[in-house]
Scaffold this motif. Sequence first.
Motif, PDB file in Angstrom:
ATOM      1  N   VAL A 183      98.531 117.394  25.109  1.00 26.48           N
ATOM      2  CA  VAL A 183      97.037 117.329  25.443  1.00 26.48           C
ATOM      3  C   VAL A 183      96.475 118.612  24.779  1.00 26.48           C
ATOM      4  CG1 VAL A 183      95.321 117.438  27.118  1.00 26.48           C
ATOM      5  CG2 VAL A 183      97.403 116.203  27.547  1.00 26.48           C
ATOM      6  N   GLN A 184      95.386 118.564  23.959  1.00 27.57           N
ATOM      7  CA  GLN A 184      95.017 119.746  23.349  1.00 27.57           C
ATOM      8  C   GLN A 184      94.337 120.670  24.135  1.00 27.57           C
ATOM      9  OE1 GLN A 184      92.083 119.201  20.095  1.00 27.57           O
ATOM     10  NE2 GLN A 184      91.880 121.368  19.715  1.00 27.57           N
ATOM     11  N   ASN A 185      94.779 122.021  24.357  1.00 29.21           N
ATOM     12  CA  ASN A 185      94.393 123.062  25.414  1.00 29.21           C
ATOM     13  C   ASN A 185      93.371 123.888  24.864  1.00 29.21           C
ATOM     14  OD1 ASN A 185      95.059 124.405  27.802  1.00 29.21           O
ATOM     15  ND2 ASN A 185      95.394 126.023  26.616  1.00 29.21           N
ATOM     16  N   GLY A 186      93.186 124.231  23.612  1.00 32.13           N
ATOM     17  CA  GLY A 186      92.289 125.233  23.158  1.00 32.13           C
ATOM     18  C   GLY A 186      91.814 124.871  21.534  1.00 32.13           C
ATOM     19  N   ALA A 187      90.795 125.648  21.397  1.00 34.68           N
ATOM     20  CA  ALA A 187      90.209 125.569  20.073  1.00 34.68           C
ATOM     21  C   ALA A 187      91.006 126.547  19.242  1.00 34.68           C
ATOM     22  CB  ALA A 187      88.756 126.148  20.006  1.00 34.68           C
ATOM     23  N   ARG A 188      91.419 125.851  17.847  1.00 29.09           N
ATOM     24  CA  ARG A 188      92.150 126.431  17.157  1.00 29.09           C
ATOM     25  C   ARG A 188      91.607 126.923  15.492  1.00 29.09           C
ATOM     26  NH1 ARG A 188      94.976 127.738  20.927  1.00 29.09           N
ATOM     27  NH2 ARG A 188      95.771 125.930  22.173  1.00 29.09           N
ATOM     28  N   SER A 189      92.019 128.091  15.105  1.00 22.19           N
ATOM     29  CA  SER A 189      91.460 128.770  14.067  1.00 22.19           C
ATOM     30  C   SER A 189      92.045 128.008  12.948  1.00 22.19           C
ATOM     31  CB  SER A 189      91.476 130.042  13.845  1.00 22.19           C
ATOM     32  OG  SER A 189      92.821 130.732  13.988  1.00 22.19           O
ATOM     33  N   LYS A 190      91.715 128.154  11.368  1.00 19.00           N
ATOM     34  CA  LYS A 190      92.247 127.694  10.349  1.00 19.00           C
ATOM     35  C   LYS A 190      93.316 128.511  10.053  1.00 19.00           C
ATOM     36  CE  LYS A 190      90.808 126.437   5.836  1.00 19.00           C
ATOM     37  NZ  LYS A 190      89.702 126.328   4.688  1.00 19.00           N
ATOM     38  N   ASN A 191      93.156 129.897  10.277  1.00 20.18           N
ATOM     39  CA  ASN A 191      94.112 130.664   9.787  1.00 20.18           C
ATOM     40  C   ASN A 191      94.908 131.563  10.961  1.00 20.18           C
ATOM     41  OD1 ASN A 191      93.716 130.027   6.766  1.00 20.18           O
ATOM     42  ND2 ASN A 191      91.808 131.279   7.247  1.00 20.18           N
ATOM     43  N   TYR A 192      96.056 132.028  10.600  1.00 20.65           N
ATOM     44  CA  TYR A 192      96.685 132.777  11.853  1.00 20.65           C
ATOM     45  C   TYR A 192      96.700 132.429  13.134  1.00 20.65           C
ATOM     46  CZ  TYR A 192      95.764 136.283   8.275  1.00 20.65           C
ATOM     47  OH  TYR A 192      95.476 136.917   6.981  1.00 20.65           O
ATOM     48  N   ASP A 193      97.213 130.921  12.941  1.00 20.93           N
ATOM     49  CA  ASP A 193      97.006 130.326  14.402  1.00 20.93           C
ATOM     50  C   ASP A 193      98.092 129.056  14.338  1.00 20.93           C
ATOM     51  OD1 ASP A 193      96.491 129.311  16.897  1.00 20.93           O
ATOM     52  OD2 ASP A 193      94.282 129.320  16.498  1.00 20.93           O
ATOM     53  N   PHE A 194      97.911 128.084  15.112  1.00 24.60           N
ATOM     54  CA  PHE A 194      98.755 126.956  15.283  1.00 24.60           C
ATOM     55  C   PHE A 194      98.911 126.262  13.821  1.00 24.60           C
ATOM     56  CE2 PHE A 194      98.692 122.329  16.855  1.00 24.60           C
ATOM     57  CZ  PHE A 194     100.414 122.244  17.004  1.00 24.60           C
ATOM     58  N   PHE A 195      98.066 126.068  13.186  1.00 25.28           N
ATOM     59  CA  PHE A 195      98.072 125.200  11.815  1.00 25.28           C
ATOM     60  C   PHE A 195      99.068 126.155  10.757  1.00 25.28           C
ATOM     61  CE2 PHE A 195      94.840 122.896  13.800  1.00 25.28           C
ATOM     62  CZ  PHE A 195      94.879 121.664  13.423  1.00 25.28           C
ATOM     63  N   ASP A 196      99.035 127.461  11.059  1.00 27.03           N
ATOM     64  CA  ASP A 196      99.829 128.179  10.025  1.00 27.03           C
ATOM     65  C   ASP A 196     101.433 127.890  10.458  1.00 27.03           C
ATOM     66  OD1 ASP A 196      98.126 129.408   8.716  1.00 27.03           O
ATOM     67  OD2 ASP A 196      98.300 131.532   9.369  1.00 27.03           O
ATOM     68  N   LEU A 197     101.600 127.604  11.679  1.00 29.24           N
ATOM     69  CA  LEU A 197     102.974 127.323  12.123  1.00 29.24           C
ATOM     70  C   LEU A 197     103.348 125.834  11.537  1.00 29.24           C
ATOM     71  CD1 LEU A 197     102.952 128.300  15.808  1.00 29.24           C
ATOM     72  CD2 LEU A 197     104.060 129.650  13.975  1.00 29.24           C
ATOM     73  N   LEU A 198     102.296 125.133  11.698  1.00 29.76           N
ATOM     74  CA  LEU A 198     102.571 123.849  11.225  1.00 29.76           C
ATOM     75  C   LEU A 198     102.917 123.618   9.623  1.00 29.76           C
ATOM     76  CD1 LEU A 198      99.899 121.621  13.351  1.00 29.76           C
ATOM     77  CD2 LEU A 198     102.462 121.781  13.578  1.00 29.76           C
ATOM     78  N   LYS A 199     102.087 124.484   9.085  1.00 31.63           N
ATOM     79  CA  LYS A 199     102.098 124.468   7.369  1.00 31.63           C
ATOM     80  C   LYS A 199     103.820 124.984   7.039  1.00 31.63           C
ATOM     81  CE  LYS A 199      97.602 125.554   6.823  1.00 31.63           C
ATOM     82  NZ  LYS A 199      96.551 126.571   6.398  1.00 31.63           N
TER      83      LYS A 199
END
Length: 370
Positions: free
Chosen positions: A117-133
């Motif tokens: 369940v998504q808990n928060g808004a995520r930024s394009k850089n330096y965040d969750f999506f950087d980990l996924l990349k």
Amino acid sequence: MKDNNNLRRMLGIFFKSKINFTFPKKKEIVLYDRFSSYLLENFHQDKLKYIILPTRSETFNFYALLLMLLNLKINREEYIKSFIYLFRPKLIISSSEHDLFFYKLKKYFPHIEFVMVQNGARSKNYDFFDLLKKEKFLNSKLEIDYFFVFSKYYAEELKKFIKFKSKILGSFKCNNIPIKKFNVNKKSVIFISAFKKQFKINNKIIPANCSSKLSNNYYVEKFIVPILFEFCKKNNYKFKILLRNTKEKSKDEISFFLNLVKNNKNCLIYKSLNKSSYEIIDNFENIVFIDSTLGFEAIARGKKVVSIFSRKFENNWLGDFLWPKNGPKSSNFFTFSNNKNEIIKIFRNNFNLPNNHWININKNYIRDLI
């Protein structure tokens, strides 16, 4: 040698943590990470037959520890797998998006359903999506059954890295608090704090109260809050700052903001255990924020918002206000600029608008955002 190091590290954590002797008994649901407890807080554990799996070394189950040791694999991941094996759930649910190991568990337990369940808004850089990349670069296979997301745009972005079926939910927390129609003060402004005692970017820990270039670059609040404070004072707006923490836990945050508002303690609102942040912002006509999830949730609650989405790290933007939805970097109610005159113009143009009119002229931006 590696196993010996893991053993020493795990033993160090073990002696600092609590041990739970709950005997393994089949549960319908495992709630992954105590942080996710709010998802099921309205249900009694015995009635719903669920158990919480703490994942941050605060508590260990004795029998899961024993199984891990018997398997001669000593690390966090093996402990989690042992716990799941012993309690044999049908469903594992979490809201700890950043814990990438959660998305790797499906391959070990293919007959268990995994839900995030998504808990928060995520930024394009330096965040969750950087980990996924990084995980994609390592060819990691990430998969769960369902992901409850803020919007279809998050679902589209997440599916580039994780295999799942999406359900558009919005914010679980926000949806659980009814919107109350208060007699809102038409001349009121609240700024939502996103303050952290320290933040971690690219494995660098940066204290909030340091005077380094990194801290000054990250905390755009140092520039924006004094401008907003003076604007409200000059134009007779009631101005408040909603702190991120409770009074007992916000010593550094209080000091940080008092320095920006000339020690005016009347400006501060502390996070309350008796009143949710959603109920607090419902009382205000104008919401100002930088990149707080609560700011986006305010939009979902039909509030009029202004965002100065200008946070940087080492001169790189953390992202865009609308992302992952496509759109411009700036509009009439959000900007990435730190130009004082432009910020004041946005305050003036938005604060004077009736709420319904603001929603109507910005509907193309805010539709389906959250």
